[in-house]
Design an enzyme around this catalytic site. Structure first.
Site, mmCIF file in Angstrom:
data_model
loop_
_atom_site.group_PDB
_atom_site.id
_atom_site.type_symbol
_atom_site.label_atom_id
_atom_site.label_comp_id
_atom_site.label_asym_id
_atom_site.label_seq_id
_atom_site.Cartn_x
_atom_site.Cartn_y
_atom_site.Cartn_z
ATOM 1 N N GLU A 185 47.316 -44.910 7.361
ATOM 2 C CA GLU A 185 47.582 -44.805 8.322
ATOM 3 C C GLU A 185 47.035 -44.935 9.571
ATOM 4 O O GLU A 185 46.715 -45.392 10.768
ATOM 5 C CB GLU A 185 48.109 -43.679 8.229
ATOM 6 C CG GLU A 185 49.385 -43.899 9.783
ATOM 7 C CD GLU A 185 50.256 -43.112 9.778
ATOM 8 O OE1 GLU A 185 51.968 -43.207 8.272
ATOM 9 O OE2 GLU A 185 50.598 -42.065 9.772
ATOM 10 N N HIS B 18 38.417 -37.789 -17.608
ATOM 11 C CA HIS B 18 38.630 -38.200 -18.495
ATOM 12 C C HIS B 18 39.752 -39.750 -18.660
ATOM 13 O O HIS B 18 41.003 -40.212 -19.292
ATOM 14 C CB HIS B 18 39.400 -37.016 -19.301
ATOM 15 C CG HIS B 18 38.298 -36.140 -20.072
ATOM 16 N ND1 HIS B 18 37.475 -35.988 -21.028
ATOM 17 C CD2 HIS B 18 38.406 -34.512 -18.577
ATOM 18 C CE1 HIS B 18 37.377 -34.887 -20.687
ATOM 19 N NE2 HIS B 18 37.728 -34.258 -19.731
ATOM 20 N N LYS C 121 60.838 -49.010 8.750
ATOM 21 C CA LYS C 121 62.043 -48.061 9.498
ATOM 22 C C LYS C 121 63.025 -48.774 9.959
ATOM 23 O O LYS C 121 64.610 -48.905 9.530
ATOM 24 C CB LYS C 121 61.581 -47.794 10.241
ATOM 25 C CG LYS C 121 60.325 -46.385 9.832
ATOM 26 C CD LYS C 121 60.267 -45.350 11.097
ATOM 27 C CE LYS C 121 59.165 -43.890 10.150
ATOM 28 N NZ LYS C 121 58.680 -43.046 11.817
#
Length: 553
Positions: free
Chosen positions: A357, A388, A516
């Site tokens: 950000e 793994h 937004k």
């Protein structure tokens, strides 16, 4: 006087690094260690309770010097001084960025608009301490007089990731009488599942929103309020069960929160840097105020190290410059953070927001499009599990992925030989990345184990590990409030140094705001079929219609 170079790539120090990269192409780190028995000791830095081993990098003394010279040419010393002094460093919002002030001692003096903000910071810390003591003692209790046993922190982004990381990372230091829960996701499952396990008479809610209008936080808070009242809590009882950290006192009061239970946020602290403020109340309530202050002390120790140490012995500077080295000169597109500690499982999530950000930008501070790569993709996870899974890609894939391994020397849980095995795994992964295995070594290994020559030759290409993959190992004696505070502050400053080199404003986030804005335009169309007109494109309009159809009564 010559004009200042328009971009970092035009600086002679940048061009010198291009030449260093060309000279090192084809040189392996194996050779570095063979030629220099003291390499491990020379590429080791201690600071604020942390130790950085950066010997397993495509690095020579000349390259390290060139990297620090680039940092100096980009004005790191001046920008660092401006950061600590409270100058305007968030250019697009005309603000300072004073998260470092949140962890300074009470006798310091840092001015914003002529006022010493240290006084207000320590006044807030004293209020936090009073609240924590009252909750832990039962003096501040629920509306039926029962002691609070659970705290629900409702926030998102920096109001969620940082506090959650610290609370989970410092579980051995929990006080034991308050359990903390975090709600961030607007997916109703998050708030519903959390509330289903709680008793409204003993639950304290903490609403974390600077504006008190953040959509996800406000909607989850309203659900929590409705649940509380539906389970016996009267309107008047909201004041004793809900607290807020916000600048919007009017809205928080209208929600029903007592003004005495509203804690401040400040414009000079960004959300991803805010866990050191009252946003850290979940930490203080879970760990106790002494441990919260220890966390601040550890971060302050790293601040002092970053501020005072020369670049080549400076943990954040060296780590930042190594990241720039691989990102801009070797073509690395991502960077992995791999903690070998179960308690640090949420660290990569917090650092993703902090780094991506902050430096996920495409224009310089003066608004010009950059001609170089900026922030890499940051990702990671628990080391022993990753071995793994994604470590295969790191070792034998086609991409260059630098790694930060993080591990304490001592464990909180001395179970059998677990920690020695864990430490061995960490070292082995770093060594495998550095040394690899040649085709000849792979073939001879199979021959020595009895595999026939034809099969050995066939399989050798599959078992060859190229090596020469860079990594850092960050260590501390034990993960505790001080060392965790130093670790988080280290990455904050690392992020800042990168932004200086790339000439970015690392304290704004306009890309987040666009989502937004569009979301606020779409939501009414999802909720009201009478809304007409396009939401902007046919694909969005089509899915709006499908949502309406699926959710009709």
């Amino acid at each position: 006087m010559a004009d200042k170079p328009a971009t970092p790539t035009h600086r002679p120090q940048w061009q010198a690094l291009v030449q260093h990269k060309e000279r090192l192409t084809g040189t392996s780190m194996r050779e570095f260690f063979q030629q220099d028995p003291e390499r491990a000791n020379r590429y080791l830095i201690d600071g604020a309770g942390l130790t950085l081993d950066f010997s397993r990098n495509r690095l020579t003394d000349d390259v390290l010097t060139a990297l620090t010279e680039l940092a100096d040419a980009c004005g790191l010393s001046q920008r660092k001084a401006a950061l600590f002094a409270g100058d305007i460093v968030n250019i697009t919002e005309n603000r300072p960025a004073l998260h470092t002030a949140l962890r300074q001692p009470s006798d310091e003096d840092v001015r914003v608009d002529g006022n010493n903000i240290i006084t207000e910071i320590h006044t807030t810390l004293a209020r936090m301490e009073k609240l924590v003591a009252a909750v832990h003692s039962g003096k501040q209790a629920g509306y039926t007089g029962k002691t609070f046993t659970d705290v629900v922190s409702i926030g998102i982004g920096g109001s969620f990731l940082g506090p959650k990381l610290v609370v989970e990372a410092l579980k051995p230091y929990w006080q034991g009488n308050v359990r903390c829960h975090f709600v961030a996701n607007i997916d109703g499952t998050n708030i519903a599942e959390t509330l289903s396990r709680l008793d409204p008479e003993t639950t304290l809610f903490l609403i974390q929103s600077k504006s008190f209008r953040t959509q996800e936080t406000l909607e989850n808070s309203l659900v929590a309020r409705q649940w509380f009242m539906a389970h016996g809590g009267a309107e008047a009882a909201v004041a004793s069960h809900f607290l807020a950290v916000t600048t919007n006192i009017a809205e928080a009061t209208r929600f029903g929160i007592d003004p005495g239970n509203i804690f401040p946020m400040w414009d000079w602290v960004g959300g991803r840097y805010s866990l050191w403020s009252a946003i850290g109340l979940p930490i203080a309530l879970t760990l106790g105020m002494d441990h919260f202050r220890a966390l601040l002390n550890g971060a302050h120790a790293m601040d002092c190290h970053f501020r005072d140490q020369p670049a080549e012995r400076n943990l954040p500077v060296v780590m930042a410059m190594l990241s720039v080295w691989y990102n801009n000169f070797w073509g690395a597109e991502s960077h992995a953070v791999v903690p070998y500690d179960e308690y640090l499982k949420h660290l990569p999530e917090h650092l993703q927001q902090l780094d991506m950000e902050s430096n996920g930008k495409r224009v310089s501070q003066n608004g010009q499009h950059v001609d170089y790569q900026t922030g890499p993709i940051l990702w990671g996870g628990i080391g022993a599990n990753g071995q793994h899974a994604y470590h295969q890609l790191i070792h034998q894939g086609t991409r260059l992925i630098p790694v930060d391994f993080i591990i304490p020397l001592q464990s909180h849980h001395a179970v059998a030989h677990h920690h020695a095995t864990l430490f061995a795994n960490c070292l082995s992964q770093a060594r495998a990345m550095m040394a690899g295995k040649t085709r000849a070594e792979a073939e001879q290994e199979m021959l020595d184990s009895g595999v026939d020559e034809s099969t050995a030759k066939t399989l050798a290409t599959h078992k060859e590990i190229p090596g020469n993959k860079p990594s850092n190992i960050l260590m501390m004696n034990r993960l505790n409030p001080e060392t965790l505070g130093a670790l988080i502050a280290l990455y904050e400053h690392r992020t800042f140094v990168q932004s200086v080199i790339w000439d970015l404003d690392c304290f704004d986030q306009w890309g987040v705001e666009l989502g937004k804005q569009i979301g606020n335009e779409i939501l009414p169309r999802l909720l009201d079929e009478e809304k007409t007109g396009s939401a902007g494109d046919s694909a969005t309009d089509h899915l709006i219609r499908r949502f309406r159809s699926a959710n009709r009564p």
